[in-house]
Design a protein around this motif. Structure first.
Motif, mmCIF file in Angstrom:
data_model
loop_
_atom_site.group_PDB
_atom_site.id
_atom_site.type_symbol
_atom_site.label_atom_id
_atom_site.label_comp_id
_atom_site.label_asym_id
_atom_site.label_seq_id
_atom_site.Cartn_x
_atom_site.Cartn_y
_atom_site.Cartn_z
ATOM 1 N N LEU A 319 9.909 23.140 -15.718
ATOM 2 C CA LEU A 319 8.827 23.948 -16.294
ATOM 3 C C LEU A 319 7.469 24.264 -15.738
ATOM 4 O O LEU A 319 7.626 22.181 -16.000
ATOM 5 C CB LEU A 319 8.853 23.895 -18.230
ATOM 6 C CG LEU A 319 7.694 24.170 -18.641
ATOM 7 C CD1 LEU A 319 7.544 25.906 -18.858
ATOM 8 C CD2 LEU A 319 7.285 23.443 -20.253
ATOM 9 N N ARG A 320 6.960 24.779 -15.165
ATOM 10 C CA ARG A 320 5.464 24.369 -14.462
ATOM 11 C C ARG A 320 4.978 24.792 -15.541
ATOM 12 O O ARG A 320 5.280 26.276 -15.627
ATOM 13 C CB ARG A 320 5.954 24.928 -12.845
ATOM 14 C CG ARG A 320 6.644 23.784 -12.389
ATOM 15 C CD ARG A 320 6.932 24.638 -10.907
ATOM 16 N NE ARG A 320 7.867 23.415 -9.869
ATOM 17 C CZ ARG A 320 8.814 24.221 -9.856
ATOM 18 N NH1 ARG A 320 9.891 25.111 -10.525
ATOM 19 N NH2 ARG A 320 10.248 23.096 -9.208
ATOM 20 N N VAL A 321 3.439 24.086 -15.456
ATOM 21 C CA VAL A 321 2.511 24.989 -15.964
ATOM 22 C C VAL A 321 1.468 24.995 -15.203
ATOM 23 O O VAL A 321 0.619 23.846 -14.029
ATOM 24 C CB VAL A 321 2.158 24.362 -17.648
ATOM 25 C CG1 VAL A 321 0.679 24.435 -17.959
ATOM 26 C CG2 VAL A 321 3.301 24.027 -18.198
ATOM 27 N N ASN A 322 0.293 26.030 -14.873
ATOM 28 C CA ASN A 322 -0.813 26.204 -14.408
ATOM 29 C C ASN A 322 -1.799 27.022 -15.899
ATOM 30 O O ASN A 322 -1.569 27.813 -15.760
ATOM 31 C CB ASN A 322 -0.653 26.862 -13.193
ATOM 32 C CG ASN A 322 -1.767 26.695 -12.438
ATOM 33 O OD1 ASN A 322 -2.652 26.202 -12.946
ATOM 34 N ND2 ASN A 322 -1.878 27.490 -11.368
ATOM 35 N N ALA A 323 -2.733 26.128 -15.391
ATOM 36 C CA ALA A 323 -3.795 27.251 -16.347
ATOM 37 C C ALA A 323 -4.951 26.604 -16.116
ATOM 38 O O ALA A 323 -5.943 25.608 -14.799
ATOM 39 C CB ALA A 323 -3.748 25.507 -17.688
ATOM 40 N N ASN A 324 -6.058 27.787 -15.614
ATOM 41 C CA ASN A 324 -7.567 27.802 -15.507
ATOM 42 C C ASN A 324 -8.511 28.602 -16.261
ATOM 43 O O ASN A 324 -8.571 29.556 -17.024
ATOM 44 C CB ASN A 324 -7.411 28.865 -13.646
ATOM 45 C CG ASN A 324 -8.878 28.627 -12.873
ATOM 46 O OD1 ASN A 324 -9.632 28.034 -12.935
ATOM 47 N ND2 ASN A 324 -9.654 29.788 -13.272
ATOM 48 N N PHE A 325 -9.548 28.364 -16.495
ATOM 49 C CA PHE A 325 -10.658 28.700 -16.950
ATOM 50 C C PHE A 325 -12.019 28.708 -16.665
ATOM 51 O O PHE A 325 -12.624 27.572 -15.585
ATOM 52 C CB PHE A 325 -10.689 27.882 -18.069
ATOM 53 C CG PHE A 325 -12.311 28.194 -19.342
ATOM 54 C CD1 PHE A 325 -12.375 30.084 -19.519
ATOM 55 C CD2 PHE A 325 -13.445 27.866 -19.258
ATOM 56 C CE1 PHE A 325 -13.311 29.872 -20.167
ATOM 57 C CE2 PHE A 325 -14.786 28.468 -20.114
ATOM 58 C CZ PHE A 325 -14.364 29.540 -20.123
#
Length: 485
Positions: A319-325
């Motif tokens: 499971l890989r997670v990538n978030a951006n704001f």
């Protein structure tokens, strides 16, 4: 007359001896621990471990970087228009892309947190020159490769152990240098003594040969005894030559090891060591407190546990997670670029579930488990060998002083017997065979004493190395911490 010749010989030997550089065992060890090639190599190894640890510590601090990418292109390229058709267009433009990024590792989760700012400028050349801008004044992003395996967690356990291990290894290898110096020192000391013995024997053979010739002339001894004496004289000459070569080689070895500028060295027997006792329990206690092996056992097991955790975390479910704001804006006028912003946000996750992989995931996990079990077995055996070595050496050390006293007494007896035998031979009361036997026993007793003295001091420095404890000063062995710029 014989006394005058003897005193003259001693005087000449002492005058040549005084010109040599006098080195004691403690001085030789000090030189080796500060100037030898082995010490320089040790410093280089320790320096590498120091900077590795500094690199590990720095990896958890924020990192700020500036990226600047100017490009220029004047070419015909294929693009897709609004109708979904591929067309060829001529492009003559320059792009300047500048970005500022602040990154921070998150050790508790294993991810990377970043704050970014970016500015782009596009200049189009030709009939319709134009300029446009794009800006991302503020953007926060987070990336994590796997939520089931955190390498930072394991590095936090392993890297400090590796650094502590390197510091203990430095002290151990300094004691190794002491032990090696001690052995090379005694190699030269024995070669020096053997050369002196050979020269004294040759001088004695000269005198005894003249006496034998006089007795033969008056018929007091047979020709066979005279020939035997002449043979002993020739053998003594060869022995001197052989020992001179051995002495020269040992001198070069020690001088090169100590990085000295001269090979003309004069050595002396070390001063008597202060009496002290060592119990097996005390030796084991200090060894477990001070030796690098104890740290190494823990570090090796943690490395295998890390390998197993990685196999379990990556081979069952990924499971890989990538978030951006953040915010972004664009304009053809730089003055209005920072007035209105649009939101920029995204989050993505990638889930990989192995359904059928012919047992690849399972085999990797089983290999990691087997490696961990093998490491446990090896560590258990090495720990037993570790304790046994200290136990046996401590028992051996308790007897070394007694062996040395016995060897010294045997040397004194052999020297006294030889002097008595030589006087009796000069008076004609014994044969040359008895004199030769007494000389051989005397020479052997001197070398046996030096061998016992070498074993005594080598065992002393080996005891220091095995425990990293100074039993005379009753304190742990430490060295000045190296400072690297």
């Amino acid at each position: 007359m014989k006394k005058i010749l003897f005193l003259l010989t001693v005087s000449l030997c002492m005058s040549g001896y005084a010109q040599k550089r006098e080195v004691k065992l403690t001085e030789a060890i000090h030189l080796a621990q500060s100037n030898s090639p082995e010490y320089q190599a040790l410093v280089n190894t320790t320096q590498r471990q120091y900077w590795r640890y500094r690199n590990y510590l720095a990896s958890f601090l924020p990192g700020l970087s500036l990226n600047l990418s100017p490009t220029y292109a004047n070419s015909v390229n294929r693009i897709t228009n609004d109708l979904g058709q591929d067309i060829f267009v001529s492009q003559n433009q320059s792009i300047i892309d500048a970005g500022l990024s602040l990154t921070q590792q998150v050790p508790y989760t294993g991810g990377i947190f970043a704050v970014n700012s970016q500015l782009q400028r596009i200049d189009r050349f030709g009939d319709n020159n134009s300029t446009s801008y794009s800006v991302v004044p503020f953007s926060i992003s987070y990336f994590q490769n796997s939520v089931f395996y955190n390498p930072f967690k394991w590095d936090k356990k392993i890297e400090p152990l590796m650094y502590e291990e390197s510091k203990r290894e430095f002290i151990e290898r300094m004691e190794d240098i002491s032990l090696t110096t001690c052995r090379r020192y005694f190699d030269l000391l024995k070669a020096q003594e053997q050369l002196q013995i050979a020269k004294r024997n040759l001088s004695n053979q000269d005198t005894l040969l003249q006496i034998a010739k006089g007795r033969f002339d008056i018929g007091k001894i047979a020709e066979n005894d005279l020939l035997q004496m002449e043979l002993r004289h020739l053998n003594s000459q060869n022995t001197v030559t052989t020992n001179e070569i051995t002495f020269k080689r040992a001198s070069q070895d020690l001088a090169r090891f100590l990085n000295l500028d001269t090979e003309d060295l004069a050595l002396y027997e070390p001063e008597e060591l202060t009496q002290f006792s060592v119990s097996v329990e005390k030796a084991l206690e200090e060894a477990y407190d001070n030796r690098k092996s104890v740290i190494e056992f823990r570090r090796r097991r943690l490395e295998m546990e890390k390998q197993l955790a990685e196999a379990r975390g990556n081979n069952r479910l990924r499971l890989r997670v990538n978030a951006n704001f953040g915010l972004n804006g664009q304009s053809d006028d730089y003055n209005t670029l920072f007035q209105d912003y649009d939101q920029q946000q995204n989050i993505s996750a990638r889930l990989e579930i192995p359904i059928f992989d012919w047992g690849v995931s399972k085999s990797k996990r089983k290999m990691a488990e087997a490696d961990l079990d093998l490491t446990d077995t090896n560590i258990k055996q090495e720990r037993q060998a570790f304790e046994q070595e200290i136990y046996l050496h401590t028992l051996n050390w308790s007897n070394q002083r007694g062996f040395l006293v016995t060897a010294e007494k045997a040397k004194e007896v052999a020297l006294k017997r030889y002097e008595i035998t030589k006087k009796r031979y000069v008076l004609g009361k014994i044969t040359i065979t008895d004199l030769n036997l007494a000389q051989q026993e005397k020479d052997k007793a001197i070398i046996d004493y030096l061998n016992s003295l070498e074993r005594f001091w080598s065992d002393y420095y080996l005891l220091r190395k095995l425990t990293l404890f100074d039993f005379i000063a009753d304190q742990k062995i430490t060295v000045d911490e190296l400072v690297f710029d």
